[in-house]
Design a protein around this motif. Structure first.
Motif, short mmCIF file in Angstrom:
data_model
loop_
_atom_site.label_atom_id
_atom_site.label_comp_id
_atom_site.label_asym_id
_atom_site.label_seq_id
_atom_site.Cartn_x
_atom_site.Cartn_y
_atom_site.Cartn_z
N UNK A 253 0.84 -1.21 0.00
CA UNK A 253 0.00 0.00 0.00
C UNK A 253 0.87 1.25 0.00
N UNK A 254 1.96 1.21 0.75
CA UNK A 254 2.89 2.35 0.76
C UNK A 254 3.57 2.50 -0.59
N UNK A 255 3.86 1.38 -1.25
CA UNK A 255 4.45 1.44 -2.59
C UNK A 255 3.48 2.07 -3.58
N UNK B 266 19.60 -2.48 -1.35
CA UNK B 266 18.18 -2.16 -1.40
C UNK B 266 17.95 -0.66 -1.40
N UNK B 267 18.75 0.08 -0.62
CA UNK B 267 18.61 1.54 -0.57
C UNK B 267 18.94 2.16 -1.93
N UNK B 268 19.94 1.60 -2.62
CA UNK B 268 20.25 2.11 -3.96
C UNK B 268 19.08 1.87 -4.91
N UNK B 269 18.50 0.69 -4.83
CA UNK B 269 17.36 0.39 -5.70
C UNK B 269 16.19 1.31 -5.41
N UNK B 270 16.05 1.73 -4.15
CA UNK B 270 14.95 2.61 -3.76
C UNK B 270 15.08 4.00 -4.38
N UNK B 271 16.25 4.35 -4.89
CA UNK B 271 16.43 5.65 -5.55
C UNK B 271 16.43 5.50 -7.07
N UNK B 272 16.17 4.30 -7.57
CA UNK B 272 16.24 4.04 -9.00
C UNK B 272 14.91 4.24 -9.72
N UNK B 273 14.87 3.92 -11.01
CA UNK B 273 13.66 4.06 -11.82
C UNK B 273 12.70 2.90 -11.54
N UNK B 274 11.82 3.07 -10.59
CA UNK B 274 10.99 1.97 -10.07
C UNK B 274 10.18 1.30 -11.16
N UNK B 275 9.57 2.08 -12.03
CA UNK B 275 8.75 1.46 -13.08
C UNK B 275 9.59 0.63 -14.04
N UNK C 191 9.53 -1.19 -23.18
CA UNK C 191 10.30 0.03 -23.42
C UNK C 191 9.42 1.14 -23.96
N UNK C 192 8.50 0.80 -24.84
CA UNK C 192 7.58 1.81 -25.37
C UNK C 192 6.75 2.42 -24.24
N UNK C 193 6.25 1.56 -23.34
CA UNK C 193 5.47 2.07 -22.21
C UNK C 193 6.32 2.96 -21.30
N UNK C 194 7.56 2.55 -21.05
CA UNK C 194 8.44 3.33 -20.18
C UNK C 194 8.81 4.67 -20.79
N UNK C 195 8.81 4.76 -22.12
CA UNK C 195 9.21 6.01 -22.77
C UNK C 195 8.25 7.16 -22.46
N UNK C 196 7.09 6.83 -21.89
CA UNK C 196 6.12 7.87 -21.52
C UNK C 196 6.25 8.29 -20.06
N UNK C 197 7.23 7.73 -19.32
CA UNK C 197 7.34 8.03 -17.89
C UNK C 197 8.28 9.20 -17.64
N UNK C 198 8.13 9.80 -16.48
CA UNK C 198 8.99 10.92 -16.09
C UNK C 198 10.43 10.45 -15.89
N UNK C 199 10.62 9.26 -15.34
CA UNK C 199 11.98 8.77 -15.10
C UNK C 199 12.73 8.52 -16.40
N UNK C 200 12.03 8.09 -17.43
CA UNK C 200 12.66 7.89 -18.75
C UNK C 200 13.19 9.23 -19.26
N UNK C 201 12.35 10.25 -19.19
CA UNK C 201 12.78 11.57 -19.65
C UNK C 201 13.94 12.08 -18.81
N UNK D 162 18.04 11.95 -11.19
CA UNK D 162 17.27 11.97 -9.94
C UNK D 162 15.90 11.38 -10.24
N UNK D 163 15.80 10.07 -10.05
CA UNK D 163 14.58 9.36 -10.35
C UNK D 163 13.55 9.51 -9.22
N UNK D 164 12.29 9.56 -9.60
CA UNK D 164 11.22 9.73 -8.61
C UNK D 164 10.33 8.49 -8.54
N UNK D 165 10.55 7.53 -9.42
CA UNK D 165 9.68 6.35 -9.46
C UNK D 165 8.43 6.53 -10.30
N UNK D 166 8.33 7.66 -10.98
CA UNK D 166 7.15 7.96 -11.80
C UNK D 166 7.51 8.03 -13.29
#
Length: 260
Positions: free
Chosen positions: A41-43, A194-203, A233-243, A256-260
């Motif tokens: 739920x927090x995720x 795990x902490x490094x992964x938490x700052x990565x491109x979650x999607x 990859x096509x779906x990810x190209x529409x995300x903020x983290x991809x940009x 600076x990834x936000x997970x979005x």
């Protein structure tokens, strides 16, 4: 016995019953499932982007807590199909990268918890195998799949027939898990990963997680896998983290990834 904390995008779930080697009874399985529900739920709300599972004391998890269980009247189906398998499915589909740090005994249910985790680091002196023959029972929690997939049929049956336990270092050398570390370094090493992964491109990580599961479970060939990769990859190209990733690469700065 199950503790959940959330900080800086990382959920930590701790098995905290060292006096019984973190073995799990029906109530503990329910607590563990509830902890994963809360973390999921927090995720969904964006406050968890990775999860770490570990246990306190000498063991990660020695398996099912059979204290007080009457073998002649045990409801094995209720325990396995009603409680354990739904929990393992829930863990496997957690909507963010998951990590486990496992020391000491990793047996039965404990082994299943590791199978249901994305990345597993073990202590060099961890103990892994199938002691079920001593109980007149068989390996469960996905253990047959893991051993046969990674070790082959002959080594799998050797471990089962002999009840021999192998070390964490041997398990990693055989390809069962990712890395082995000295016991005193294991938790902090895994927490840092795990902490490094938490700052990565979650999607993007979740897309890879889904692709790996699909390749594994459906035995996809190369070009079927490529088709699915292209779609992801096509779906990810529409995300903020991809940009952000492309912009950071062009500017030669750290993204600076936000997970979005």
């Amino acid at each position: 016995m199950i503790e959940l904390t959330i900080a800086d995008g990382l959920a930590e779930i701790v098995l905290n019953a060292p006096e019984k080697l973190n073995s799990l009874n029906e109530a503990a399985l329910g607590e563990l499932g509830a902890a994963y529900d809360d973390a999921a739920a927090a995720a969904a709300a964006g406050s968890v982007r990775a999860l770490l599972l570990h246990g306190t004391g000498r063991a990660f998890c020695a398996g099912r807590d059979i204290a007080g269980v009457d073998g002649a009247n045990d409801d094995a189906r209720g325990y396995l199909e009603g409680l354990l398998t739904p929990l393992l499915r829930k863990m496997s589909s957690f909507p963010a990268p998951t990590f486990a740090a496992a020391q000491g005994a990793c047996l039965g249910v404990g082994l299943g918890l590791l199978i249901a985790t994305d990345v597993v680091y073990v202590a060099e002196n961890a103990k892994i195998g199938s002691p079920f023959g001593n109980l007149g029972a068989t390996l469960d929690s996905g253990g047959h799949w893991l051993f046969t997939e990674r070790l082959g049929a002959h080594r799998t049956l050797d471990l089962i027939y002999s009840s021999e336990l192998i070390s964490g270092a041997e398990a990693v050398a055989a390809g069962l898990f990712s890395r082995a570390k000295p016991a005193g370094e294991l938790l902090e090493f895994t927490r840092a990963a795990a902490a490094r992964a938490a700052t990565g491109p979650t999607q993007a990580f979740n897309a890879s997680k889904a692709l790996v599961a699909e390749i594994r479970d459906q035995r996809l060939g190369l070009w079927d896998a490529v088709v699915r990769e292209n779609g992801a990859q096509v779906a990810l190209s529409a995300t903020a983290d991809y940009a952000e990733g492309f912009a950071a690469f062009t500017a030669k700065r750290k993204p600076e990834f936000t997970g979005r």
